[in-house]
Each structure stands twice: as structure tokens, then as C-alpha cells.
Scaffold this active site. Structure first.
Site, PDB file in Angstrom:
ATOM      1  N   ARG A  81      75.388  39.397  28.225  1.00 43.83           N
ATOM      2  CA  ARG A  81      74.265  39.614  27.211  1.00 43.83           C
ATOM      3  C   ARG A  81      73.885  41.064  26.784  1.00 43.83           C
ATOM      4  O   ARG A  81      73.575  41.793  27.528  1.00 43.83           O
ATOM      5  CB  ARG A  81      72.977  38.826  27.789  1.00 43.83           C
ATOM      6  N   HIS A 125      66.273  44.553  20.939  1.00 43.10           N
ATOM      7  CA  HIS A 125      65.662  44.781  22.046  1.00 43.10           C
ATOM      8  C   HIS A 125      65.213  46.143  21.944  1.00 43.10           C
ATOM      9  O   HIS A 125      65.645  47.192  22.314  1.00 43.10           O
ATOM     10  CB  HIS A 125      66.895  44.890  23.086  1.00 43.10           C
ATOM     11  N   GLU A 170      61.591  40.022  24.514  1.00 41.11           N
ATOM     12  CA  GLU A 170      60.432  40.156  25.048  1.00 41.11           C
ATOM     13  C   GLU A 170      59.591  40.623  24.030  1.00 41.11           C
ATOM     14  O   GLU A 170      59.202  41.971  24.361  1.00 41.11           O
ATOM     15  CB  GLU A 170      60.438  41.247  26.001  1.00 41.11           C
ATOM     16  N   ASN A 300      62.901  35.654  31.004  1.00 37.69           N
ATOM     17  CA  ASN A 300      63.156  36.703  32.014  1.00 37.69           C
ATOM     18  C   ASN A 300      61.808  36.875  33.050  1.00 37.69           C
ATOM     19  O   ASN A 300      60.689  36.765  32.700  1.00 37.69           O
ATOM     20  CB  ASN A 300      62.720  38.235  31.237  1.00 37.69           C
ATOM     21  N   TYR A 302      60.292  38.754  36.882  1.00 44.53           N
ATOM     22  CA  TYR A 302      60.483  39.896  37.740  1.00 44.53           C
ATOM     23  C   TYR A 302      59.333  39.674  38.650  1.00 44.53           C
ATOM     24  O   TYR A 302      59.587  39.849  39.932  1.00 44.53           O
ATOM     25  CB  TYR A 302      60.351  41.226  37.074  1.00 44.53           C
ATOM     26  N   GLU A 377      67.098  37.368  31.992  1.00 43.20           N
ATOM     27  CA  GLU A 377      67.106  38.688  32.937  1.00 43.20           C
ATOM     28  C   GLU A 377      66.254  38.347  34.305  1.00 43.20           C
ATOM     29  O   GLU A 377      65.193  37.734  34.356  1.00 43.20           O
ATOM     30  CB  GLU A 377      66.164  39.613  32.245  1.00 43.20           C
TER      31      GLU A 377
HETATM   32  O1  IFM Z   1      64.831  47.370  31.340  1.00 44.53           O
HETATM   33  C1  IFM Z   1      63.854  46.345  31.178  1.00 44.53           C
HETATM   34  C2  IFM Z   1      64.504  45.434  30.118  1.00 44.53           C
HETATM   35  O2  IFM Z   1      64.677  46.207  28.828  1.00 44.53           O
HETATM   36  C3  IFM Z   1      63.414  44.493  29.482  1.00 44.53           C
HETATM   37  N1  IFM Z   1      63.050  43.565  30.631  1.00 44.53           N
HETATM   38  C4  IFM Z   1      62.547  44.269  31.630  1.00 44.53           C
HETATM   39  C5  IFM Z   1      63.645  45.181  32.261  1.00 44.53           C
HETATM   40  C6  IFM Z   1      62.863  46.160  33.545  1.00 44.53           C
HETATM   41  O3  IFM Z   1      61.758  46.635  33.290  1.00 44.53           O
END
Ligand code: IFM
Length: 480
Positions: A81, A125, A170, A300, A302, A377
Site C-alpha cells: 500500500r 496521503h 485519514e 487504521n 494504533y 495501518e
Molecule cells: O505515519 C502515520 C501515517 O502517515 C498515517 N497514519 C498514522 C501513522 C503514524 O503516525
């Protein structure tokens, strides 16, 4: 009696990939006709990025694509990706297209296909051509229309080889961090502009999605990648705290999901922000455009958030874990406080809580039954060091990946239709306002020599891809 812990396995059809983004890895910002982007301008502005770092060289991927594709092949990836740099392809964001820019990605796509790796293309992006920002940026409707033209051109150019198209990565970050808190380019701080940006990004998605469907027809896999928030009420028994969580869910999640999947903006979002805007920038017919539906939703994930509603008159802390320290970060949510979370934490200061991954995926599959999901992600920054043996032993990252993939598996067991997983990131890169001070890669970049060094997590990931089974965390150093 001893029991052997069962090993989590994934279906053979599960897509294993790695993700990157153009500005974060390419470098070569003035080469072959590329125009300036908002991130070039932002990075060149004193105080905007740590130590003034910029994407000028980054991982030098522009000059090392063959080496990087060979590395992906060694990893055994099913898919890669990456994002197209709009200012490389259309230097001013409107008008003439740049053949050298189009060729660069064409070669990359060919190299990937030759290596047996499916290209998964993100059209945008965050590297908006600077002239479009000068003309108003995402708060201006015209930017969405310009995106529609750009999208059509790239889809027409690569449709013979690329079937999976993600319009935006995002849009939450582009709108709220770019125009609300200002911690991302272009660094503006206006609640109203952030909301205008939300709508114009949704509109851009719609126009890009139309291009994908019109050009590719049934062969299209249309996607949008969102960083959905799992914001939990600090005290679940408190109606105020639950309402704070609702408000963040509306701003961060439903402001994007509803226009794209359902064709409306949530009534509570409009109500929460009514003192800021009447949303008249949403024109007749716009929601028909935004409502593309999706063949796969990119997720995504985290970390999680914990929020509460602060009583009037009480000073609240402004840290939402995204470096947002301004009152304009979350339009209309001035009484919502983001609370510190229990650790452990990554080097970003983000809490590690894989239960959020399961909760998010299961929640999405209940709200949108039948919607395929793809983790586009997931990964973590840690303070990596090169050991005396020349290796990068990164057990914390391996453990993070292991736990989150297990959480993905749990969601699948509970019925979520998750089709694949892209680790963030293939290699260390320019981490936006943190510059090169945060490393997310499974491959280390030595920023002096630009050498690529596989971390233990890369060997571990290769084993996972090979076997479709989660290798033990402890096995990582021996998998080289
Ligand atoms: O590095 C970023 C990415 O560009 C977009 N999502 C979160 C990642 C970590 O912060």
C-alpha cells in the site's frame, strides 16, 4: 497436565502487506517536475517540525524503488500500500499533468506486479499541492473538484494494472490536524475551516470514487482509509462522560462513515457544531456524491482514547494524544477532556491497548454487516537501537504486532469480515511533525547512509506471511 498454547492462524486468502506514504519515504521533492506540497512549506517553516526535519530526502525511495521492491519480495508480501504524490503527478494541483511523475508510479506498479505483489494505491496521503492551499485548501470547495480531476486521470492511467483504489488516507488528520489544531500542514487553526475541510474531503472521496467506479466498473475495489477512534467514557455510568464519548465518535468516526456509507451527516454532529456553522457548505446533491458505498473499508488503528465531560469553569488538559494542544482541535467539543491512559506506551506516547482493535472491528461489522474490512495501518514507534551484532532487536514492536494481530483474529472469530493487514510501516520514515525522531518501520533506515536494515520484526513478519500463523514473539531474533 501441560497444554500447548494454540497458535493463531489466518485464512490462506488473508492479504499480508506493508504500507508507506509518498511524502514520508520518497524524497526527491524538486526532481523531475514535482511541484511543492503543503508539507514542503510546513517543514520549511521554523518550529513546525522537530529539528526542522523535512521530507527532502526521507528514505530516498524515489531513487531506490527497485531495491525496495526486491525487499518486499524477500518479505513475501502479497500487497504493498503506497500513495501517489499529487504534486508529482500534477505539480500545481490543476491543469497540466507531469509525464515524469506518472511514469514514476507506472514503473513502480510494473515492478510490483513482476514481483508478484499487488499494488494498493492511495490517491491522497496529505501532500496537497501548495497552489491549492494558496487558493483556500480543503476548506474551499474547489479543492475537492480539483481532486476529482486528478483522481480521474490517475485511475485512467493505471486502471489496467491497479484494481484496489483508496481515495484518501485519514481525512480526520487532513481536516482536524491540518485546519483545526494546526499540528499538521498547512497549520491553520479554525474550527469552522476544519469542518469545511471534513465535508470537502468527503466530497473529494465521492468524486474520486465515481472515477474509480466509472473507469473500472465491476473490476473496481473502492476503498477509503479512516483512522477511527475508540473513545471510551471515563466513567461509563456517567451520562456526561458517555455524551463526551458520543461527541468524539460523531466528529472522528461518523462524520466520515455516514456521508460515505449512508448519505448523511449525523444529526448530533450538526447540533454539536451549530454554534460554529450551519453547514451550508454542504450543497444540494453533495451527499449523493459522497455516498459511494465501499468495497472495502480501510481501518487504521494504533491506540484508544478515554474521555470525560468537564464541568463548566473547570480547566481541562488539552492533550488528546495527537499533539493537539489548541482549543480548535475538536470543533465544538470544548468541554471534552482526553485523559491520560494506563500504559504501556509506544514512543509516540500512545497507549497500547489491543482490545480497542477488536472492539472497533466488531463494532463496525455490527453497524455495517457485510462490509469487508482491511487493516490498512497498524504498528508502533519505539526507540530502536542497532546492537553490537549489527541487528535491530525490537521485541516491543514484535509484541505490539503480535497482540494486535491476535486482536484482529478475535474480531474475525466474532464475525468481522477482515480481509487483510498492512503493517505500518515497511520502513522508517518522516513521521510528520516528529520528523525522523519516531521510527515505525519493520526495516530500519540509516539516515546517514540510507541503508535498509531488517529489524527482528521484519524477519518475524516474513515468517507470519509465509505460514499464516502468528510466530511466538520470542522466536523473532532466531528467524533471521
Ligand atoms: O505515519 C502515520 C501515517 O502517515 C498515517 N497514519 C498514522 C501513522 C503514524 O503516525
Amino acid at each position: 497436565m501441560t497444554t500447548t498454547p494454540s497458535v493463531r492462524t489466518f485464512p490462506a486468502s488473508f492479504v499480508w502487506g506493508a504500507a508507506t506514504a509518498s511524502y514520508q519515504i520518497e524524497g526527491a521533492v524538486t526532481e523531475d517536475g514535482r511541484g511543492p506540497s503543503i508539507w514542503d512549506t510546513f517543514s520549511a517553516t521554523p518550529g513546525r517540525t522537530l529539528d526542522g526535519h523535512s521530507g527532502e530526502v526521507a528514505a530516498d525511495h524515489y531513487h531506490r524503488t527497485a531495491e525496495d521492491v526486491a525487499m518486499m519480495k524477500d518479505l513475501g508480501l502479497d500487497a504493498y500500500r503506497f500513495s501517489l504524490a499529487w504534486p508529482r503527478i500534477q505539480p500545481t494541483g490543476s491543469g497540466a499533468f507531469n509525464p515524469a511523475g506518472l511514469d514514476f508510479y507506472s514503473r513502480l506498479i510494473d515492478d510490483l506486479l513482476e514481483a508478484g505483489i499487488d499494488p494498493v494505491v492511495t490517491m491522497y496521503h496529505w501532500d496537497l499541492p501548495q497552489p491549492l492551499e494558496d487558493a483556500g485548501g480543503w476548506p474551499a470547495r474547489d479543492t475537492a473538484l480539483r481532486f476529482g480531476d486528478y483522481a480521474r486521470r490517475v485511475v485512467e492511467t493505471y486502471a489496467d494494472r491497479v484494481k484496489v483504489w483508496t481515495t484518501l488516507n485519514e481525512p480526520w488528520c487532513s481536516s482536524y490536524l491540518g485546519y483545526g489544531s494546526g499540528v499538521h500542514a498547512p497549520g491553520r487553526t479554525s474550527e469552522v475551516d476544519a469542518l469545511r475541510a471534513v465535508h470537502h474531503l468527503n466530497l473529494a472521496h465521492g468524486l474520486g470514487g465515481r472515477a474509480v467506479r466509472e473507469v473500472l466498473g465491476d473490476a473496481a475495489t473502492l476503498s477509503l482509509t479512516l483512522n477511527l477512534h475508540v473513545a471510551r467514557a471515563d466513567d461509563p455510568t456517567s451520562a456526561e462522560d458517555r455524551d463526551a464519548a458520543r461527541q468524539i465518535d460523531a466528529l472522528a468516526n461518523r462524520a466520515f462513515l455516514n456521508p460515505v456509507l449512508d448519505g448523511y451527516y449525523p444529526a448530533d454532529l450538526l447540533e454539536d457544531t451549530a454554534h460554529l456553522t450551519d453547514w451550508s457548505f454542504v450543497q444540494d446533491g453533495d451527499l449523493d456524491v459522497t455516498r459511494t458505498g465501499l468495497d472495502v473499508l480501510g481501518v487504521n488503528f494504533y491506540s484508544t482514547q478515554r474521555v470525560r465531560r468537564v464541568p463548566p469553569g473547570v480547566e481541562k488538559s488539552m492533550n488528546d494524544g495527537h499533539g493537539a494542544s489548541s482549543a480548535t482541535a475538536w470543533p465544538g467539543a470544548d468541554r471534552v477532556e482526553f485523559l491520560p491512559q494506563p500504559g504501556p506506551y509506544t514512543a509516540m506516547g500512545w497507549n497500547i491497548d489491543p482490545t480497542g482493535m477488536t472492539e472497533l472491528l466488531v463494532g463496525l461489522s455490527r453497524t455495517y454487516p457485510g462490509l469487508p474490512l482491511m487493516i490498512t495501518e497498524n504498528g508502533a514507534a519505539f526507540e530502536d537501537v542497532v546492537s553490537e551484532d549489527g541487528r535491530v532487536h525490537d521485541p516491543d514492536r514484535v509484541s505490539y504486532l503480535h497482540r494486535h494481530l491476535d486482536a484482529v483474529g478475535e474480531a474475525m472469530d466474532a464475525g468481522a469480515d477482515v480481509r487483510g493487514y498492512f503493517v505500518w510501516s515497511l520502513m522508517d520514515n518522516f513521521e510528520w511533525a516528529y520528523g525522523y525522531h519516531r521510527r515505525f518501520g519493520i526495516v530500519r533506515i540509516d539516515y546517514d547512509t540510507l541503508e535498509r536494515i531488517w529489524k527482528d520484526s521484519a524477519y518475524w513478519y516474513r515468517e507470519l506471511v509465509r505460514t499464516d500463523a502468528l510466530p511466538a514473539v520470542e522466536s523473532a531474533p532466531d528467524l533471521a
